[in-house]
Scaffold this motif. Structure first.
Motif, short mmCIF file in Angstrom:
data_model
loop_
_atom_site.label_atom_id
_atom_site.label_comp_id
_atom_site.label_asym_id
_atom_site.label_seq_id
_atom_site.Cartn_x
_atom_site.Cartn_y
_atom_site.Cartn_z
N GLU A 72 -4.67 -6.30 -5.30
CA GLU A 72 -5.11 -5.69 -6.38
C GLU A 72 -6.47 -6.51 -6.73
O GLU A 72 -7.36 -6.05 -7.42
CB GLU A 72 -4.35 -5.27 -7.67
N PRO A 76 -9.34 -2.05 -5.26
CA PRO A 76 -8.70 -1.54 -6.06
C PRO A 76 -7.51 -0.63 -5.70
O PRO A 76 -7.50 -0.10 -4.67
CB PRO A 76 -9.77 -0.55 -6.67
N ASP A 78 -4.72 2.27 -6.57
CA ASP A 78 -4.30 3.67 -7.41
C ASP A 78 -2.83 3.58 -7.61
O ASP A 78 -1.93 3.17 -6.77
CB ASP A 78 -4.70 4.81 -6.85
N GLU A 80 -0.64 5.63 -7.29
CA GLU A 80 0.18 6.36 -6.31
C GLU A 80 -0.01 6.05 -5.06
O GLU A 80 0.62 6.63 -4.06
CB GLU A 80 -0.32 8.05 -6.34
N ASP A 81 -0.87 4.98 -4.75
CA ASP A 81 -0.92 4.46 -3.39
C ASP A 81 0.30 3.59 -2.81
O ASP A 81 1.08 3.15 -3.55
CB ASP A 81 -2.04 3.45 -3.27
N SER A 104 -3.36 6.08 0.87
CA SER A 104 -3.07 7.06 -0.28
C SER A 104 -1.79 8.03 0.09
O SER A 104 -1.24 8.56 -0.69
CB SER A 104 -4.34 7.85 -0.43
#
Length: 116
Positions: A72, A76, A78, A80-81, A104
């Motif tokens: 991170e 970036p 997310d 839900e990744d 993703s």
């Protein structure tokens, strides 16, 4: 996610190879050799990859919180990744190393049965 990891770990054989990567979709194949590799999975929405194009005896797992935090700091991620850690041998060494892949979504390829 456990089912996905179980499928990846059971389907990835002796050798694995990245068959294609267009900056968004990464296709992974596996078999007893790179020449005879069959499709295993497609990782879609790839935002980070630190993985050699050929590797052996992989073990897929969810990245630890510490590993995720390091990634991170680079890209970036997310919530839900899928942040996967892949422990594998490489062409350079039989010592297992940890590589990472962030996507993703992941699609495990269907296993095609041989015709009767």
């Amino acid at each position: 996610m456990k089912q996905l990891l179980d499928a990846l770990n059971s389907r990835c054989g002796w050798d694995c190879v990245i068959k294609s990567y267009d900056g968004w979709r990464l296709s992974l194949s596996s078999g007893t050799s790179v020449e005879y590799a069959t499709p295993v999975a497609a990782f879609i929405g790839v935002s980070y990859v630190s993985l050699p194009f050929e590797f052996s005896h992989p073990k897929f797992r969810i990245a630890s919180l510490v590993e995720r935090e390091k990634i991170e700091k680079v890209v970036p991620v997310d919530p839900e990744d899928a942040v996967l850690a892949i422990e594998a041998e490489t062409m350079a060494s039989f010592d297992r190393q940890v590589f990472f892949l962030v996507a993703s979504s992941v699609e495990v390829e269907a296993v095609l049965a041989a015709p009767p």
